[in-house]
Scaffold this active site. Structure first.
Site, PDB file in Angstrom:
ATOM      1  N   GLU A 177      -4.151  -5.992  -0.908  1.00  0.00           N
ATOM      2  CA  GLU A 177      -4.901  -5.502   0.441  1.00  0.00           C
ATOM      3  C   GLU A 177      -3.970  -5.649   1.383  1.00  0.00           C
ATOM      4  O   GLU A 177      -4.119  -4.714   2.273  1.00  0.00           O
ATOM      5  CB  GLU A 177      -6.301  -6.137   0.478  1.00  0.00           C
ATOM      6  CG  GLU A 177      -7.104  -6.033  -0.752  1.00  0.00           C
ATOM      7  CD  GLU A 177      -7.212  -4.663  -1.255  1.00  0.00           C
ATOM      8  OE1 GLU A 177      -7.078  -3.518  -0.622  1.00  0.00           O
ATOM      9  OE2 GLU A 177      -7.478  -4.381  -2.567  1.00  0.00           O
ATOM     10  N   TYR A 202      -1.713   3.622  -9.169  1.00  0.00           N
ATOM     11  CA  TYR A 202      -1.192   2.540  -9.108  1.00  0.00           C
ATOM     12  C   TYR A 202       0.012   1.976  -9.878  1.00  0.00           C
ATOM     13  O   TYR A 202       1.212   1.589  -9.290  1.00  0.00           O
ATOM     14  CB  TYR A 202      -2.400   1.263  -9.500  1.00  0.00           C
ATOM     15  CG  TYR A 202      -3.586   1.493  -8.456  1.00  0.00           C
ATOM     16  CD1 TYR A 202      -3.791   0.284  -7.730  1.00  0.00           C
ATOM     17  CD2 TYR A 202      -4.406   2.354  -8.649  1.00  0.00           C
ATOM     18  CE1 TYR A 202      -4.859   0.571  -6.736  1.00  0.00           C
ATOM     19  CE2 TYR A 202      -5.548   2.642  -7.917  1.00  0.00           C
ATOM     20  CZ  TYR A 202      -5.827   1.637  -6.808  1.00  0.00           C
ATOM     21  OH  TYR A 202      -6.800   1.586  -6.036  1.00  0.00           O
TER      22      TYR A 202
HETATM   23 ZN    ZN Z   1      -5.113  -0.403  -3.155  1.00  0.00          ZN
END
Ligand code: ZN
Length: 619
Positions: A312, A397
């Protein structure tokens, strides 16, 4: 209220250009807004949080910048909003202007068209959200840690901001905001903005986010939220019951910021605080600027799951500072972030751990690639006509991360690091799409250091399905040892009690469980459980891996723990695979339905949607 001079100075000091050439990007399919005609560059919210009716009610004022002459309408995105009236500001007064709310589209919501009298500079929409808003969750007291007071929070990514804000809901554009928020005196609101740690006695709060951000990063939460400072730039906001545990678990956050600044340049958002949400939060974390929203399921007591915080935080560079222009370009957010996350983990926790995390992610991706439709294994994925939430697989990702690892390998770390730092600087407070990125990398990396990587290789990574043959294949020496011990036990050469698990990290345990034979006997499973008490593991990732394996092997021993796990946790990554595996076996359907009946009211609308669909698909 806006302070014009202060705002102007803030904008100058962060040096961004308003609405950085939206026209040059591919059209964002997921917005109705006419952002190439007129841009809302700043919004002022004035909202009441009503826990009784589960509504936000009030107004949003848009400050407009025209891209050309003759623009007569402002088109905003909405979903399930009630619009009461719209006003335009002209000659010093607010007066009503006409508007039309179109039929609701299942993916995009309802287009709101507002008539603009003579290119007015300000428009105000009076509205309320509905209890079913896809971007808000309203929790009853029993769903919180404290059990006494309610809690609410938003999740605007990907296109859910429009379910609580009538807005130009596209990541191609950026907006700064300020907000007046009113709530009950015993509950405290908090936003992805400058937050004052002090509790206000009268229930009225003012927030300001001076830096322009894409709308999916506008965030709000309210509840019995307390504050604990961790370091000069970091603090925890959470219910008091979780405050100390969270502060201990995430005490390395400042070290993570320092490490990232060394590699990729200054952290540009002043403070970096963490809001710990109740366990029904459907995601691991949400990178809301200055205030990441975090699942409590990563508070393990041993910092074993803090890569989530690194992730994050990494978004403060990739995503929040340099944003994907459309949801097709999500890999530019998440692939870069996964790569930066792993580099942070290496800096703060060492190479062994970083490589183990790469290897686990790689293994997870390989398994996911088997099940995904081929077209969805492409980085620059086609998602027209679909909800962009569908694009959130391991592909943007981990495949994105592997692409960057490939580039690092070929160019060397020094060259690649300075390229990346320059990339963040060149696009700071702007958006970028895949086409512009391809041009940028050609000029600034490929051509500059010729002979290392061809553009054909770059294009294969970005536009072809599955993994290229030249993909990195991360393996960990630590895992190789675990594998040796496992094989030796499985072939009866070593007793289980002799496997040296005493100092195993959570990562080694995860590797061990994930790599047990798919047809392992119940006898062996129960032997493992007796020895290591895995069913009762308090580490949510270990428990997840263990429960999943036992569902697949039809081991009823886990059922009580399984029900408890699925009812208390709402994080999609942890529960959806369990539902999927359970529904594979027809005879478990009623058992699964029974669990879901109890769990569903506590889940976020997004998790409910995903799991409802699984039940329908398996009918
Ligand atoms: Zn992320």
């Amino acid at each position: 209220m806006i302070k014009p001079l202060a705002r102007l100075l803030a904008l100058i000091s962060i040096g961004f250009t308003i609405s950085a050439n939206a026209e040059k990007f591919e059209k964002d399919w997921h917005t109705y807004s006419n952002y190439t005609d007129v841009v809302s560059t700043h919004v002022v919210l004035d909202l009441d949080i009503n826990f009784e009716t589960k509504q936000l009610k009030g107004s949003i004022e848009h400050h407009l910048e025209y891209k050309h002459k003759g623009v007569q309408t402002l088109i905003l995105d909405t979903r399930d909003l009630d619009i009461h009236k719209v006003e335009a500001f002209r000659a010093g007064v607010w007066s009503d202007t006409s508007f039309k709310l179109a039929e609701r589209d299942d993916v995009k919501g309802s287009k709101l068209t507002i008539v603009l009298p003579r290119m007015t500079k300000r428009v105000k929409v009076h509205y309320n959200s509905r209890p079913e808003a896809s971007g808000l969750q309203w929790l009853s007291p029993v769903q919180t840690a404290g059990k006494k007071l309610p809690f609410m929070f938003s999740q605007s990514q990907a296109i859910h901001a429009r379910s609580w804000l009538p807005i130009q809901d596209t990541p191609a554009m950026r907006v700064s905001y300020e907000a007046k928020i009113h709530t009950a005196k015993n509950l405290r609101p908090i936003m992805s903005a400058k937050n004052d740690p002090k509790w206000n006695e009268n229930g009225d709060y003012y927030f300001e986010m001076p830096q322009p951000i894409p709308t999916y990063l506008i965030a709000i939460a309210a509840g019995n939220i307390h504050y604990k400072k961790m370091s000069k730039q970091t603090a925890i906001y959470s219910e008091p019951e979780l405050l100390d545990a969270a502060a201990a678990e995430f005490e390395d956050t400042q070290a993570m910021i320092d490490a990232t600044e060394k590699m990729y340049g200054k952290y540009r958002w002043t403070d970096y605080d963490l809001l710990i949400l109740p366990p029904s939060f459907p995601f691991g974390g949400m990178e809301n600027p200055r205030l990441s929203f975090i699942t409590p399921t990563v508070i393990a007591g041993d910092k074993s799951l803090v890569s989530l915080i690194a992730h994050e935080l990494a978004h403060s560079w990739s995503g929040n500072l340099v944003t994907n222009a459309t949801w097709r370009d999500l890999w530019l957010n998440e692939g870069f972030t996964s790569y930066v996350e792993n580099r942070i983990m290496e800096e703060v926790f060492g190479k062994d751990r970083a490589v183990m995390e790469q290897a686990l992610a790689y293994q997870g991706l390989k398994e996911e690639l088997v099940d995904l439709p081929k077209a969805d294994t492409i980085l620059h994925v086609v998602i027209e006509g679909r909800d962009p939430d569908d694009a959130f697989s391991g592909v943007p990702y981990t495949k994105g991360q592997l692409f960057l690892m490939f580039l690092e390998e070929r160019f060397g770390r020094d060259v690649f690091d300075s390229f990346l730092k320059q990339y963040f600087d060149d696009h700071a407070f702007g958006s970028i799409d895949t086409r512009s990125f391809t041009k940028y990398i050609k000029t600034n990396l490929i051509d500059k250091h010729s002979g290392k990587v061809s553009m054909a290789e770059v294009k294969e990574w970005i536009t072809e399905p599955m993994l290229p043959a030249n993909s990195p294949r991360p393996t960990s020496d630590v895992f190789t040892k675990v594998k040796t011990h496992m094989s030796s036990w499985l072939s009866n050469d070593t007793k289980l009690s002799k496997v040296p698990t005493k100092n195993w990290t959570v990562h080694e345990w995860l590797f061990f469980i994930n790599n047990l034979p798919k047809d392992i006997s119940l006898k062996r499973l129960n032997q493992l459980d007796t020895q290591f008490n895995l069913t009762q593991s308090t580490n949510n990732e270990i428990a997840h891996a263990w429960l999943l394996l036992n569902i697949k092997r039809n081991n009823p021993v886990i059922n009580t723990r399984l029900a408890d796990y699925m009812i208390t946790i709402g994080r999609r990554k942890l529960i959806v695979p369990l539902y999927k595996a359970l529904l594979e076996t027809e005879s478990k359907r009623s058992f699964t339905q029974e669990i879901y009946n109890k769990a569903r009211p506590g889940y976020h609308p997004l998790a409910q949607g995903t799991i409802d669909a699984l039940f329908v698909a398996k009918k």
